[in-house]
Design a protein around this motif. Structure first.
Motif, PDB file in Angstrom:
ATOM      1  N   VAL A  24       2.371  -7.700  -3.080  1.00 22.34           N
ATOM      2  CA  VAL A  24       2.073  -6.351  -3.564  1.00 22.34           C
ATOM      3  C   VAL A  24       1.997  -6.340  -5.084  1.00 22.34           C
ATOM      4  O   VAL A  24       2.810  -6.965  -5.756  1.00 22.34           O
ATOM      5  CB  VAL A  24       3.175  -5.365  -3.096  1.00 22.34           C
ATOM      6  N   ASP A  25       1.036  -5.585  -5.606  1.00 22.02           N
ATOM      7  CA  ASP A  25       0.935  -5.313  -7.034  1.00 22.02           C
ATOM      8  C   ASP A  25       1.644  -3.986  -7.281  1.00 22.02           C
ATOM      9  O   ASP A  25       1.197  -2.949  -6.798  1.00 22.02           O
ATOM     10  CB  ASP A  25      -0.526  -5.219  -7.455  1.00 22.02           C
ATOM     11  N   TYR A  26       2.757  -4.009  -8.024  1.00 26.74           N
ATOM     12  CA  TYR A  26       3.515  -2.772  -8.181  1.00 26.74           C
ATOM     13  C   TYR A  26       2.976  -1.864  -9.274  1.00 26.74           C
ATOM     14  O   TYR A  26       3.455  -0.741  -9.427  1.00 26.74           O
ATOM     15  CB  TYR A  26       5.021  -3.004  -8.308  1.00 26.74           C
ATOM     16  N   ASN A  27       1.949  -2.280  -9.991  1.00 26.85           N
ATOM     17  CA  ASN A  27       1.280  -1.336 -10.891  1.00 26.85           C
ATOM     18  C   ASN A  27       0.446  -0.339 -10.091  1.00 26.85           C
ATOM     19  O   ASN A  27       0.424   0.842 -10.396  1.00 26.85           O
ATOM     20  CB  ASN A  27       0.385  -2.057 -11.896  1.00 26.85           C
ATOM     21  N   SER A  28      -0.215  -0.841  -9.071  1.00 26.91           N
ATOM     22  CA  SER A  28      -1.103   0.011  -8.263  1.00 26.91           C
ATOM     23  C   SER A  28      -0.484   0.419  -6.929  1.00 26.91           C
ATOM     24  O   SER A  28      -0.933   1.388  -6.322  1.00 26.91           O
ATOM     25  CB  SER A  28      -2.412  -0.726  -7.985  1.00 26.91           C
ATOM     26  N   GLY A  29       0.511  -0.335  -6.453  1.00 27.72           N
ATOM     27  CA  GLY A  29       1.070  -0.073  -5.124  1.00 27.72           C
ATOM     28  C   GLY A  29       0.235  -0.677  -4.013  1.00 27.72           C
ATOM     29  O   GLY A  29       0.496  -0.453  -2.837  1.00 27.72           O
ATOM     30  N   MET A  30      -0.756  -1.453  -4.370  1.00 29.14           N
ATOM     31  CA  MET A  30      -1.684  -2.013  -3.396  1.00 29.14           C
ATOM     32  C   MET A  30      -1.219  -3.375  -2.883  1.00 29.14           C
ATOM     33  O   MET A  30      -0.788  -4.220  -3.665  1.00 29.14           O
ATOM     34  CB  MET A  30      -3.057  -2.157  -4.037  1.00 29.14           C
ATOM     35  N   THR A  44       0.936  -1.792   4.661  1.00 26.50           N
ATOM     36  CA  THR A  44       0.297  -1.180   3.500  1.00 26.50           C
ATOM     37  C   THR A  44       1.058   0.068   3.054  1.00 26.50           C
ATOM     38  O   THR A  44       1.198   0.316   1.857  1.00 26.50           O
ATOM     39  CB  THR A  44      -1.186  -0.848   3.765  1.00 26.50           C
ATOM     40  N   VAL A  45       1.566   0.830   3.999  1.00 27.94           N
ATOM     41  CA  VAL A  45       2.400   1.990   3.663  1.00 27.94           C
ATOM     42  C   VAL A  45       3.719   1.522   3.053  1.00 27.94           C
ATOM     43  O   VAL A  45       4.184   2.064   2.051  1.00 27.94           O
ATOM     44  CB  VAL A  45       2.658   2.868   4.909  1.00 27.94           C
ATOM     45  N   ALA A  46       4.308   0.490   3.640  1.00 32.84           N
ATOM     46  CA  ALA A  46       5.567  -0.064   3.114  1.00 32.84           C
ATOM     47  C   ALA A  46       5.366  -0.624   1.711  1.00 32.84           C
ATOM     48  O   ALA A  46       6.239  -0.473   0.849  1.00 32.84           O
ATOM     49  CB  ALA A  46       6.094  -1.149   4.049  1.00 32.84           C
ATOM     50  N   ALA A  47       4.229  -1.257   1.458  1.00 36.04           N
ATOM     51  CA  ALA A  47       3.942  -1.803   0.130  1.00 36.04           C
ATOM     52  C   ALA A  47       3.938  -0.695  -0.913  1.00 36.04           C
ATOM     53  O   ALA A  47       4.568  -0.816  -1.976  1.00 36.04           O
ATOM     54  CB  ALA A  47       2.602  -2.528   0.135  1.00 36.04           C
ATOM     55  N   VAL A  53      10.345   1.857  -5.130  1.00 31.04           N
ATOM     56  CA  VAL A  53      11.693   1.279  -5.210  1.00 31.04           C
ATOM     57  C   VAL A  53      11.806   0.407  -6.462  1.00 31.04           C
ATOM     58  O   VAL A  53      12.790   0.506  -7.215  1.00 31.04           O
ATOM     59  CB  VAL A  53      12.021   0.462  -3.939  1.00 31.04           C
ATOM     60  N   ILE A  54      10.811  -0.436  -6.696  1.00 29.97           N
ATOM     61  CA  ILE A  54      10.830  -1.319  -7.866  1.00 29.97           C
ATOM     62  C   ILE A  54      10.791  -0.501  -9.151  1.00 29.97           C
ATOM     63  O   ILE A  54      11.551  -0.752 -10.089  1.00 29.97           O
ATOM     64  CB  ILE A  54       9.658  -2.325  -7.822  1.00 29.97           C
ATOM     65  N   ARG A  55       9.928   0.497  -9.189  1.00 32.15           N
ATOM     66  CA  ARG A  55       9.828   1.341 -10.388  1.00 32.15           C
ATOM     67  C   ARG A  55      11.140   2.073 -10.661  1.00 32.15           C
ATOM     68  O   ARG A  55      11.566   2.180 -11.812  1.00 32.15           O
ATOM     69  CB  ARG A  55       8.689   2.330 -10.233  1.00 32.15           C
ATOM     70  N   ALA A  56      11.771   2.582  -9.599  1.00 31.10           N
ATOM     71  CA  ALA A  56      13.044   3.292  -9.769  1.00 31.10           C
ATOM     72  C   ALA A  56      14.134   2.353 -10.282  1.00 31.10           C
ATOM     73  O   ALA A  56      14.932   2.729 -11.147  1.00 31.10           O
ATOM     74  CB  ALA A  56      13.466   3.932  -8.452  1.00 31.10           C
ATOM     75  N   ASN A  57      14.173   1.151  -9.755  1.00 24.80           N
ATOM     76  CA  ASN A  57      15.145   0.168 -10.235  1.00 24.80           C
ATOM     77  C   ASN A  57      14.911  -0.161 -11.702  1.00 24.80           C
ATOM     78  O   ASN A  57      15.866  -0.264 -12.480  1.00 24.80           O
ATOM     79  CB  ASN A  57      15.083  -1.115  -9.395  1.00 24.80           C
ATOM     80  N   ALA A  58      13.672  -0.334 -12.089  1.00 29.90           N
ATOM     81  CA  ALA A  58      13.348  -0.652 -13.484  1.00 29.90           C
ATOM     82  C   ALA A  58      13.760   0.491 -14.408  1.00 29.90           C
ATOM     83  O   ALA A  58      14.344   0.258 -15.473  1.00 29.90           O
ATOM     84  CB  ALA A  58      11.856  -0.951 -13.622  1.00 29.90           C
ATOM     85  N   VAL A  73      15.500  -7.220  -4.292  1.00 27.04           N
ATOM     86  CA  VAL A  73      16.127  -6.010  -3.767  1.00 27.04           C
ATOM     87  C   VAL A  73      16.236  -6.186  -2.264  1.00 27.04           C
ATOM     88  O   VAL A  73      15.277  -6.609  -1.608  1.00 27.04           O
ATOM     89  CB  VAL A  73      15.276  -4.757  -4.091  1.00 27.04           C
ATOM     90  N   LEU A  74      17.391  -5.842  -1.717  1.00 30.86           N
ATOM     91  CA  LEU A  74      17.605  -5.908  -0.278  1.00 30.86           C
ATOM     92  C   LEU A  74      17.867  -4.508   0.246  1.00 30.86           C
ATOM     93  O   LEU A  74      18.730  -3.796  -0.272  1.00 30.86           O
ATOM     94  CB  LEU A  74      18.808  -6.807   0.050  1.00 30.86           C
ATOM     95  N   ILE A  75      17.121  -4.133   1.273  1.00 32.55           N
ATOM     96  CA  ILE A  75      17.337  -2.870   1.964  1.00 32.55           C
ATOM     97  C   ILE A  75      17.769  -3.226   3.376  1.00 32.55           C
ATOM     98  O   ILE A  75      17.047  -3.933   4.094  1.00 32.55           O
ATOM     99  CB  ILE A  75      16.062  -2.015   1.983  1.00 32.55           C
ATOM    100  N   THR A  76      18.947  -2.762   3.754  1.00 28.13           N
ATOM    101  CA  THR A  76      19.498  -3.084   5.059  1.00 28.13           C
ATOM    102  C   THR A  76      19.394  -1.877   5.980  1.00 28.13           C
ATOM    103  O   THR A  76      19.919  -0.806   5.662  1.00 28.13           O
ATOM    104  CB  THR A  76      20.976  -3.507   4.932  1.00 28.13           C
ATOM    105  N   LEU A  77      18.723  -2.052   7.101  1.00 32.11           N
ATOM    106  CA  LEU A  77      18.621  -1.020   8.128  1.00 32.11           C
ATOM    107  C   LEU A  77      19.417  -1.476   9.346  1.00 32.11           C
ATOM    108  O   LEU A  77      19.901  -2.607   9.391  1.00 32.11           O
ATOM    109  CB  LEU A  77      17.156  -0.789   8.508  1.00 32.11           C
TER     110      LEU A  77
END
Length: 124
Positions: A24-30, A44-47, A53-58, A73-77
């Motif tokens: 995933v490119d986190y500038n575009s979310g794509m 694609t929705v998860a990406a 999530v990455i932007r919020a952490n930054a 980052v680990l997300i545990t469900l």
């Protein structure tokens, strides 16, 4: 060096319990590539969502004055692990690998190790 498609297929075959993976490119979310997933796991929705999530952490790290680099980052469900690994290296600074694991069949430590191995060989 592995291209995107090869790298994602490698993740799916080398990581036990892998349900889906994306680059995933986190500038575009794509998502630049996906493998696995399905009706109940739209990568694609998860990406796009994990870009937030990455932007919020930054932003949080910036507000706290932390200068260390975010590695993963680990997300545990209840039934899954969602692992986000930020890519390093020239030309890959805005990318992350995203891996969804079946929590009951995966070894998280081995998954992190394999994801780092694939990231090191990734050519974009």
């Amino acid at each position: 060096m592995a291209n995107v498609e090869t790298a994602l297929k490698d993740i799916m075959t080398s990581v036990e319990g892998a349900l889906g993976a994306a680059l995933v490119d986190y500038n575009s979310g794509m998502a630049l590539g996906t493998v696995g997933g399905g009706r109940e796991l739209d990568l694609t929705v998860a990406a796009a969502g994990n870009t937030d999530v990455i932007r919020a952490n930054a932003r949080t790290m910036e507000h706290l004055g932390l200068t260390d680099a975010l590695e993963d980052v680990l997300i545990t469900l209840g039934n899954q692990y969602h692992l986000i690994l930020l890519c390093t290296g020239r030309g890959r600074e805005t990318l992350f690998l995203y891996l969804v694991l079946d929590r009951h069949n995966a070894n998280l430590a081995m998954a992190r190790h394999q994801l780092r191995r694939v990231e090191a060989d990734l050519e974009v």
